[in-house]
Structure formats: structure tokens, C-alpha cells
Design a protein around this motif. Structure first.
Motif, PDB file in Angstrom:
ATOM      1  N   GLY A  22     -23.135  45.412  43.741  1.00  0.00           N
ATOM      2  CA  GLY A  22     -22.270  46.006  42.713  1.00  0.00           C
ATOM      3  C   GLY A  22     -22.269  45.303  41.366  1.00  0.00           C
ATOM      4  N   VAL A  23     -23.330  44.525  41.065  1.00  0.00           N
ATOM      5  CA  VAL A  23     -23.415  43.854  39.764  1.00  0.00           C
ATOM      6  C   VAL A  23     -24.686  44.334  39.059  1.00  0.00           C
ATOM      7  CG1 VAL A  23     -23.456  41.638  38.551  1.00  0.00           C
ATOM      8  CG2 VAL A  23     -22.260  41.822  40.736  1.00  0.00           C
ATOM      9  N   SER A  24     -24.533  45.006  37.914  1.00  0.00           N
ATOM     10  CA  SER A  24     -25.694  45.578  37.220  1.00  0.00           C
ATOM     11  C   SER A  24     -26.189  44.640  36.117  1.00  0.00           C
ATOM     12  CB  SER A  24     -25.331  46.926  36.602  1.00  0.00           C
ATOM     13  OG  SER A  24     -24.372  46.743  35.573  1.00  0.00           O
ATOM     14  N   GLU A  25     -27.443  44.824  35.729  1.00  0.00           N
ATOM     15  CA  GLU A  25     -28.032  44.053  34.623  1.00  0.00           C
ATOM     16  C   GLU A  25     -27.264  44.347  33.336  1.00  0.00           C
ATOM     17  OE1 GLU A  25     -32.317  43.400  32.336  1.00  0.00           O
ATOM     18  OE2 GLU A  25     -32.121  44.995  33.830  1.00  0.00           O
ATOM     19  N   ASN A  26     -26.856  45.606  33.179  1.00  0.00           N
ATOM     20  CA  ASN A  26     -26.118  46.047  31.993  1.00  0.00           C
ATOM     21  C   ASN A  26     -24.815  45.250  31.839  1.00  0.00           C
ATOM     22  OD1 ASN A  26     -25.537  47.734  29.766  1.00  0.00           O
ATOM     23  ND2 ASN A  26     -24.196  48.974  31.053  1.00  0.00           N
ATOM     24  N   PHE A  27     -24.105  45.047  32.965  1.00  0.00           N
ATOM     25  CA  PHE A  27     -22.834  44.306  32.942  1.00  0.00           C
ATOM     26  C   PHE A  27     -23.058  42.857  32.515  1.00  0.00           C
ATOM     27  CE2 PHE A  27     -20.023  41.331  35.170  1.00  0.00           C
ATOM     28  CZ  PHE A  27     -18.786  41.757  34.715  1.00  0.00           C
ATOM     29  N   ILE A  28     -24.061  42.197  33.125  1.00  0.00           N
ATOM     30  CA  ILE A  28     -24.335  40.783  32.803  1.00  0.00           C
ATOM     31  C   ILE A  28     -24.778  40.655  31.343  1.00  0.00           C
ATOM     32  CG2 ILE A  28     -25.693  38.729  33.409  1.00  0.00           C
ATOM     33  CD1 ILE A  28     -26.037  39.988  36.231  1.00  0.00           C
ATOM     34  N   GLY A  29     -25.603  41.616  30.885  1.00  0.00           N
ATOM     35  CA  GLY A  29     -26.082  41.618  29.498  1.00  0.00           C
ATOM     36  C   GLY A  29     -24.944  41.738  28.504  1.00  0.00           C
ATOM     37  N   LYS A  30     -24.005  42.626  28.798  1.00  0.00           N
ATOM     38  CA  LYS A  30     -22.851  42.822  27.901  1.00  0.00           C
ATOM     39  C   LYS A  30     -21.965  41.581  27.857  1.00  0.00           C
ATOM     40  CE  LYS A  30     -22.328  47.835  27.697  1.00  0.00           C
ATOM     41  NZ  LYS A  30     -21.477  49.000  28.040  1.00  0.00           N
ATOM     42  N   LYS A  31     -21.774  40.958  29.024  1.00  0.00           N
ATOM     43  CA  LYS A  31     -20.955  39.738  29.074  1.00  0.00           C
ATOM     44  C   LYS A  31     -21.632  38.620  28.273  1.00  0.00           C
ATOM     45  CE  LYS A  31     -17.588  39.031  31.458  1.00  0.00           C
ATOM     46  NZ  LYS A  31     -16.142  39.122  31.087  1.00  0.00           N
ATOM     47  N   ALA A  32     -22.959  38.533  28.398  1.00  0.00           N
ATOM     48  CA  ALA A  32     -23.719  37.484  27.695  1.00  0.00           C
ATOM     49  C   ALA A  32     -23.663  37.670  26.181  1.00  0.00           C
ATOM     50  CB  ALA A  32     -25.168  37.471  28.174  1.00  0.00           C
ATOM     51  N   SER A  33     -23.630  38.929  25.720  1.00  0.00           N
ATOM     52  CA  SER A  33     -23.603  39.193  24.276  1.00  0.00           C
ATOM     53  C   SER A  33     -22.176  39.340  23.740  1.00  0.00           C
ATOM     54  CB  SER A  33     -24.411  40.451  23.961  1.00  0.00           C
ATOM     55  OG  SER A  33     -23.885  41.568  24.672  1.00  0.00           O
ATOM     56  N   GLY A  34     -21.183  39.168  24.632  1.00  0.00           N
ATOM     57  CA  GLY A  34     -19.781  39.198  24.209  1.00  0.00           C
ATOM     58  C   GLY A  34     -19.228  40.579  23.951  1.00  0.00           C
ATOM     59  N   GLN A  35     -19.907  41.625  24.477  1.00  0.00           N
ATOM     60  CA  GLN A  35     -19.427  43.001  24.281  1.00  0.00           C
ATOM     61  C   GLN A  35     -18.284  43.331  25.244  1.00  0.00           C
ATOM     62  OE1 GLN A  35     -22.568  46.039  24.093  1.00  0.00           O
ATOM     63  NE2 GLN A  35     -24.049  44.394  23.765  1.00  0.00           N
ATOM     64  N   ALA A  36     -17.498  44.322  24.858  1.00  0.00           N
ATOM     65  CA  ALA A  36     -16.376  44.766  25.699  1.00  0.00           C
ATOM     66  C   ALA A  36     -16.912  45.523  26.914  1.00  0.00           C
ATOM     67  CB  ALA A  36     -15.447  45.663  24.903  1.00  0.00           C
ATOM     68  N   ILE A  37     -16.258  45.341  28.070  1.00  0.00           N
ATOM     69  CA  ILE A  37     -16.661  46.014  29.312  1.00  0.00           C
ATOM     70  C   ILE A  37     -15.583  47.025  29.686  1.00  0.00           C
ATOM     71  CG2 ILE A  37     -17.343  45.683  31.737  1.00  0.00           C
ATOM     72  CD1 ILE A  37     -19.182  44.049  29.993  1.00  0.00           C
ATOM     73  N   ARG A  38     -15.981  48.282  29.754  1.00  0.00           N
ATOM     74  CA  ARG A  38     -15.006  49.319  30.133  1.00  0.00           C
ATOM     75  C   ARG A  38     -14.896  49.447  31.642  1.00  0.00           C
ATOM     76  NH1 ARG A  38     -17.471  52.567  25.956  1.00  0.00           N
ATOM     77  NH2 ARG A  38     -16.221  52.491  24.057  1.00  0.00           N
ATOM     78  N   LYS A  39     -16.060  49.435  32.300  1.00  0.00           N
ATOM     79  CA  LYS A  39     -16.076  49.625  33.755  1.00  0.00           C
ATOM     80  C   LYS A  39     -15.585  48.355  34.459  1.00  0.00           C
ATOM     81  CE  LYS A  39     -19.130  51.020  37.528  1.00  0.00           C
ATOM     82  NZ  LYS A  39     -20.531  51.157  37.957  1.00  0.00           N
ATOM     83  N   LYS A  40     -14.659  48.531  35.394  1.00  0.00           N
ATOM     84  CA  LYS A  40     -14.102  47.375  36.113  1.00  0.00           C
ATOM     85  C   LYS A  40     -15.075  46.921  37.206  1.00  0.00           C
ATOM     86  CE  LYS A  40      -9.800  45.715  38.107  1.00  0.00           C
ATOM     87  NZ  LYS A  40      -8.520  46.066  38.729  1.00  0.00           N
ATOM     88  N   VAL A  41     -15.365  45.619  37.238  1.00  0.00           N
ATOM     89  CA  VAL A  41     -16.244  45.037  38.258  1.00  0.00           C
ATOM     90  C   VAL A  41     -15.466  43.903  38.934  1.00  0.00           C
ATOM     91  CG1 VAL A  41     -18.435  43.849  38.680  1.00  0.00           C
ATOM     92  CG2 VAL A  41     -18.315  45.621  36.940  1.00  0.00           C
ATOM     93  N   ASP A  42     -15.572  43.815  40.260  1.00  0.00           N
ATOM     94  CA  ASP A  42     -14.849  42.787  41.019  1.00  0.00           C
ATOM     95  C   ASP A  42     -15.330  41.388  40.601  1.00  0.00           C
ATOM     96  OD1 ASP A  42     -13.923  40.977  42.985  1.00  0.00           O
ATOM     97  OD2 ASP A  42     -13.785  42.582  44.453  1.00  0.00           O
ATOM     98  N   LYS A  43     -14.395  40.611  40.024  1.00  0.00           N
ATOM     99  CA  LYS A  43     -14.729  39.271  39.512  1.00  0.00           C
ATOM    100  C   LYS A  43     -15.260  38.359  40.620  1.00  0.00           C
ATOM    101  CE  LYS A  43     -12.700  35.290  37.206  1.00  0.00           C
ATOM    102  NZ  LYS A  43     -11.469  34.560  36.930  1.00  0.00           N
ATOM    103  N   ASN A  44     -14.681  38.466  41.810  1.00  0.00           N
ATOM    104  CA  ASN A  44     -15.107  37.595  42.923  1.00  0.00           C
ATOM    105  C   ASN A  44     -16.549  37.873  43.336  1.00  0.00           C
ATOM    106  OD1 ASN A  44     -12.787  36.026  43.262  1.00  0.00           O
ATOM    107  ND2 ASN A  44     -11.773  37.660  44.384  1.00  0.00           N
ATOM    108  N   ILE A  45     -16.948  39.158  43.305  1.00  0.00           N
ATOM    109  CA  ILE A  45     -18.337  39.522  43.646  1.00  0.00           C
ATOM    110  C   ILE A  45     -19.298  38.965  42.591  1.00  0.00           C
ATOM    111  CG2 ILE A  45     -19.956  41.467  43.861  1.00  0.00           C
ATOM    112  CD1 ILE A  45     -17.706  43.053  45.214  1.00  0.00           C
ATOM    113  N   VAL A  46     -18.915  39.129  41.314  1.00  0.00           N
ATOM    114  CA  VAL A  46     -19.748  38.637  40.197  1.00  0.00           C
ATOM    115  C   VAL A  46     -19.932  37.117  40.306  1.00  0.00           C
ATOM    116  CG1 VAL A  46     -19.851  38.368  37.683  1.00  0.00           C
ATOM    117  CG2 VAL A  46     -19.056  40.518  38.661  1.00  0.00           C
ATOM    118  N   ASN A  47     -18.830  36.405  40.547  1.00  0.00           N
ATOM    119  CA  ASN A  47     -18.881  34.942  40.655  1.00  0.00           C
ATOM    120  C   ASN A  47     -19.685  34.498  41.872  1.00  0.00           C
ATOM    121  OD1 ASN A  47     -17.229  35.016  38.466  1.00  0.00           O
ATOM    122  ND2 ASN A  47     -15.469  34.057  39.431  1.00  0.00           N
ATOM    123  N   ARG A  48     -19.507  35.229  42.967  1.00  0.00           N
ATOM    124  CA  ARG A  48     -20.208  34.882  44.207  1.00  0.00           C
ATOM    125  C   ARG A  48     -21.718  35.067  44.046  1.00  0.00           C
ATOM    126  NH1 ARG A  48     -19.764  37.705  49.753  1.00  0.00           N
ATOM    127  NH2 ARG A  48     -20.304  36.044  51.173  1.00  0.00           N
TER     128      ARG A  48
END
Length: 553
Positions: A360-386
């Protein structure tokens, strides 16, 4: 003491608390501990003190200090921390959780034998490690941003002048004017009361206790469980800790939670209407959680993750399996560096990138976080961190070098090692969890191999040698290069030949390695023999066998 007259203006700016003067009164003849609020502060203070020490300190046990530096390089694959390289020649080192366990062990030995005379350390050294000192200095009355508790303060100053080790000891607490009142209370007030934590963390305390009681058949009915609870430390303190609930209500609530979670099942005894006669037995999921010692906060999440993993288990690499065995509790404490996350993601193969998509973690999500863009779609923080932690573990298993991975992910090497140890332990727990559930049979062999890799974290060819008692990575590499490439080779080795072939190997060590290898080989042969016998044995439910037994009856 008043040291100001002895201090130059430059030194006053560097050392406003006169730490250099305080430590040089005791070192190098005696030992000294300087407790600092943070890990970074430990390193900075160690460097600052060494910059102010005279060259005379370099001559004290010079040869032994060079040996410490060499030993540190040996356990770290030739690497040595820049700070330690500068401070150890002066007999000074820092001590905190950023060090690997091998580094900590070597530094503690050097301090205990007087080769090192000064440690700048965090409060973790105060609890557990027996390292006494002539003088203990507390740099500030804080642990990180928290003000010291009385028991922490006593632990720290208790290092000074240990009975039976030293006849004299002194402690110095440095404070600012704003903390004066709190410090006066700290010194004069009694120790904090000791309270039971059994109910503070339900899943790790009372509920795990109940699952163990029922799983081990120590207590299986409500009356016995309640009586057991009455005899615990919490049972004695219950009216102080939880005034709003009775012990009976707490017991009932916990059993209800375990039953609703599918870990326990309730059987009402035949003909009995009394609630206390209710019997409980452990379910398959409960037994798997109990045998795997899985934190009950995560057992249903683990079951769900393993179930989902079966639908599309990626075996092209170890990444998917590593993700499934990355500890849940460490994910909640993780704070990813998004640029590193994005860079590491892009270095993965398409199959490995699919693992990220699957959880459930997409390249698009990681890319947006890296460039400091706002994220509309909710992603489980624990899954991302894990997933981020599983990237670290995956890189570590490929490179088998804590230092390079520490640099790559900009994390302390001690943290990387803690993550590896926690993952090896959790992988073993997940293996035991899967062994109790038939539907997860496919994971068993895979997890067995992964647990070995996480435990040893070396090149695959060295793992069989490291299963032998007394063989660590350096020794395993020596043996492998000398032609001893398997357990069978070691079991049949001649200790005298080993002594001549392997550098720095004593006769006692050589004999221990050979006898341990023989024992291990014998155990493996017996296990295989049992497996063969089990395969050749006629099943008890074999059709013809059942029919003939019936005729005889």
C-alpha cells in the motif's frame, strides 16, 4: 571550587561549566563519569575535553590505548568513529546507544581496566552496567528534555565510590539558576514509590499474563484466574492504582477482550449457572500468539498481513519476507528521511517495487513526500515506516556492513544493530506463530532461513560456520579462507592443524570449535533420522490398517 582564574577567555567560552578542571582533578590516576542529557552532547563534551588536555595525557598507557583502537577497527570491519579516533588516545570515550554492542563491550573493558579513565555518557549507563568511578559529574539535571527523577539521580551518583572497589567517591551536579528549586527537592525528597505496570499496558501486561495462564493450564476457570490476580503485586495495589474498578471487573474485562479478539474461547460448565465456573481454553490463534510471544496489540495485524502476503508473496527477493518480519513496535518510533526513502525506492528492481505497491505504498506518495508536496490520499503511517525499516534491513542483508548502511540511511550504527537484533527476534517469533497455524505452512522454511540470515548478518557461505559455538564473523572468515567451508569440515578438523593454520587461535579454542561442530553435526543427523523414520512410518489412518483393526475387534 573557583577555577575562573586558571581559565583563558577561549577556554571559558568552550567550557563555561569548568568541566575540564573538574575531570583533570581525578584523571588519569582515577576514573570519572560525566553524564550528559543527549547522545550528541556526549560526543561534543568528549571532544571539547580532549582539545583542552595537555599532551602528557597521551603518554598514559599509550600502548594499551592503541590496542583498543585496533580492536575497535577489527570488530567494525576497519571502520572507526572520527570522535573516538581523536579521544581514545587521551583516555576519553563517549558511551551511548549509538555504539554497536561490540564497541560498547570493548570500551567498557578498557574503562574497567583503567586504559580509559573518562566516559561521557547518557543515563542508560547508570542502569545495569557496573562501571564505578571516583568522581561522577552530572552535566545537567535532565535526561533529554525530562527533569531527573530521584531514582535516576541516585542510580547515577551511586556509581561514585563503589563499596569494595573504591574507598572514596564524590558526585557533582551542575545546574542553572532556573533549576535550583527543583534540584533542592530532588536531593531532599524520598524515592518515588514503586507501582505495578501490569494494567498500564494491557496487551503486554494483564492480557498476555492471562493468555499464558490458560495456555499453560495454570488457571483455566474464572475463579482460579481471579485468585491468581489477587496474589499479584497489582492485586495488592489495585485500590490505589485503579479506584474506579474492582479487581473482578478488571479480570472480566481482560478475559472479554481476549475472547472477542478470538484468542480465547469460553465454555460454560454443564449444569452450572455460576459465572465463576466458566472455563476458558486457548484458540489456535491464541496458541500461535502465545507460542510466538507476539505482542497481543499486533497479533491480529500480523495474522492479516501474513494472510494477505499469501495472495501475492514475492519470492524474487527477500524484501517481501523482510517486510513481514519487521517489528511493528519499531515502526511507530521511526521518522523516515524522505529523500533517502525516494532514492532507495528508485534503486529497487520492478519486482521489489511491486512489494511496496502490494503493502500500500506507491512511488507517487514517496516522491511527493520527498519534494514536500501536500498529500490528499491517506496512507497508513505505520505501514510506510515499516517499509522504510524493511529497506534498511534489506540493504543490510545485501551489504552485511552496519557502517555503510548507517551512512547510507544517515542513522546511528547502534540503532541499525538494534533494528537487526529486533528483526531477528521477531522473525523467530513469526516462525513459531506460523508453526501453530496450518494455513501458513508455506512460510515455515522461508522464515527459518531468513531468521538465520538476520541473526548472523554475514555472507551466506559463513552462516553454517557461525552456528558453531565460539565462531564469530572474523573467525568464520578465517576458517572459510583456510578451506573449512562447512560444518562437516570443522567436525572432522584436527585441532593441532587449526592452531597452525588460523592466526591467534589457542589450543582451547580449537578444541572447543571441533567438539561443538561434532555435537551440532550429530544433532542435525539425529533430526534428519527422525524425519526419515516419520516419512517411512505407516500412517495410523491408513485404510487397510483401520479395516483390519475393526475386524479384530
Amino acid at each position: 571550587w573557583t577555577f575562573s582564574a586558571l581559565y583563558s577567555d577561549t577556554l571559558k567560552k568552550m567550557d563555561p561549566d569548568h568541566l575540564v578542571a573538574l575531570v583533570t582533578e581525578v584523571i588519569p590516576s582515577y576514573s570519572c563519569l560525566v553524564f550528559c542529557p543527549t547522545k550528541k552532547n556526549c560526543e561534543n563534551i568528549a571532544e571539547m575535553i580532549c582539545k583542552s588536555l595537555s599532551k602528557e595525557y597521551l603518554k598514559h598507557k599509550e600502548k594499551e590505548k592503541q590496542e583498543v583502537i585496533q580492536n575497535l577497527k577489527n570488530v567494525s570491519g576497519g571502520n572507526l568513529c572520527r570522535v573516538l579516533r581523536h579521544t581514545i588516545p587521551f583516555g576519553v570515550a563517549y558511551h551511548h546507544s549509538g555504539l554497536t554492542s561490540d564497541e560498547r563491550k570493548l570500551l567498557e573493558e578498557a574503562y574497567s581496566t583503567g586504559v580509559l579513565c573518562l566516559f561521557t555518557c547518557t543515563s542508560t549507563l547508570a542502569a545495569g552496567v557496573n562501571l564505578p568511578a571516583r568522581r561522577v559529574i552530572l552535566r545537567a539535571p535532565y535526561v533529554a528534555k525530562e527533569f531527573l527523577k530521584r531514582n535516576q539521580y541516585k542510580q547515577m551518583i551511586g556509581r561514585a565510590g563503589r563499596a569494595g572497589i573504591d574507598s572514596v567517591g564524590e558526585s557533582i551536579l551542575i545546574l542553572q539558576e532556573k533549576d535550583k528549586q527543583q534540584v533542592l527537592q530532588l536531593i531532599s525528597k524520598p524515592l518515588e514509590n514503586c507501582y505495578s505496570h501490569l494494567v498500564q499496558e494491557f496487551t503486554k501486561g494483564i492480557q498476555t499474563l492471562f493468555l499464558s495462564l490458560i495456555g499453560l493450564k495454570i488457571a483455566t476457570n474464572l475463579d482460579d484466574i481471579y485468585r491468581f490476580m489477587s496474589g499479584t503485586f497489582f492485586g495488592v495495589q489495585q485500590k490505589v492504582l485503579l479506584k474506579e474498578k474492582s479487581l473482578w471487573e478488571i479480570t472480566m474485562e481482560s478475559l472479554r477482550y481476549l475472547t472477542e479478539k478470538g484468542l480465547l474461547q469460553k465454555d460454560t460448565m454443564c449444569g452450572s449457572k455460576e459465572e465463576f465456573q466458566n472455563n476458558f481454553h486457548i484458540t489456535k490463534l491464541g496458541r500461535a500468539s502465545f507460542k510466538g510471544t507476539i505482542d497481543l496489540a499486533y497479533c491480529d495485524i500480523l495474522y492479516r498481513d501474513l494472510k494477505k502476503g499469501l495472495e501475492g508473496l514475492m519470492l524474487e527477493s527477500l524484501l517481501h519476507l523482510i517486510y513481514l518480519t519487521t517489528p511493528y513496535d519499531m515502526a511507530s518510533q521511526c521518522d523516515p528521511d524522505w529523500m533517502i526513502y525516494f532514492r532507495q525506492f528508485n534503486q529497487l528492481s520492478p519486482a521489489e517495487q511491486n512489494v511496496a505497491a502490494l503493502v500500500g505504498v506507491s512511488e507517487n506518495f514517496i516522491g511527493k513526500k520527498a519534494s514536500g508536496q501536500a498529500i490528499r490520499k491517506k496512507v497508513d503511517k505505520n505501514i510506510v515506516n515499516r517499509l522504510y525499516l524493511s529497506f534498511i534491513l534489506y540493504t543490510l542483508l545485501k551489504e552485511t556492513n552496519i557502517w555503510s548502511v548507517s551512512e547510507k540511511f544517515n542513522m546511528p550504527r547502534g540503532y541499525i544493530q538494534s533494528l537487526l537484533s529486533a528483526a531477528a527476534a521477531f522473525s523467530s517469533c513469526v516462525l513459531h506463530f506460523c508453526e501453530e497455524l496450518e494455513e501458513f505452512w508455506v512460510y515455515r522454511a522461508l522464515l527459518g532461513e531468513l531468521t538465520k540470515k538476520l541473526t548472523y548478518c554475514v555472507k551466506a557461505e559463513l552462516i553454517p560456520l557461525m552456528e558453531v559455538t565460539g565462531v564469530l564473523e572474523g573467525r568464520a572468515r578465517q576458517l572459510y579462507n583456510a578451506g573449512y567451508k562447512s560444518l562437516t569440515h570443522l567436525a572432522n578438523a584436527n585441532p593441532e592443524v587449526l592452531i597452525r593454520t588460523i592466526d591467534h587461535l589457542s589450543r582451547r579454542q580449537a578444541k572447543q570449535i571441533v567438539s561443538s561442530a561434532k555435537m551440532l553435526l550429530h544433532e542435525k543427523a539425529e533430526a534428519l533420522q527422525e524425519e526419515v523414520e516419520e516419512l517411512l512410518r505407516l500412517p495410523s489412518d491408513f485404510p487397510g490398517l483401520v479395516a483390519s483393526s475393526t475386524e479384530k475387534a
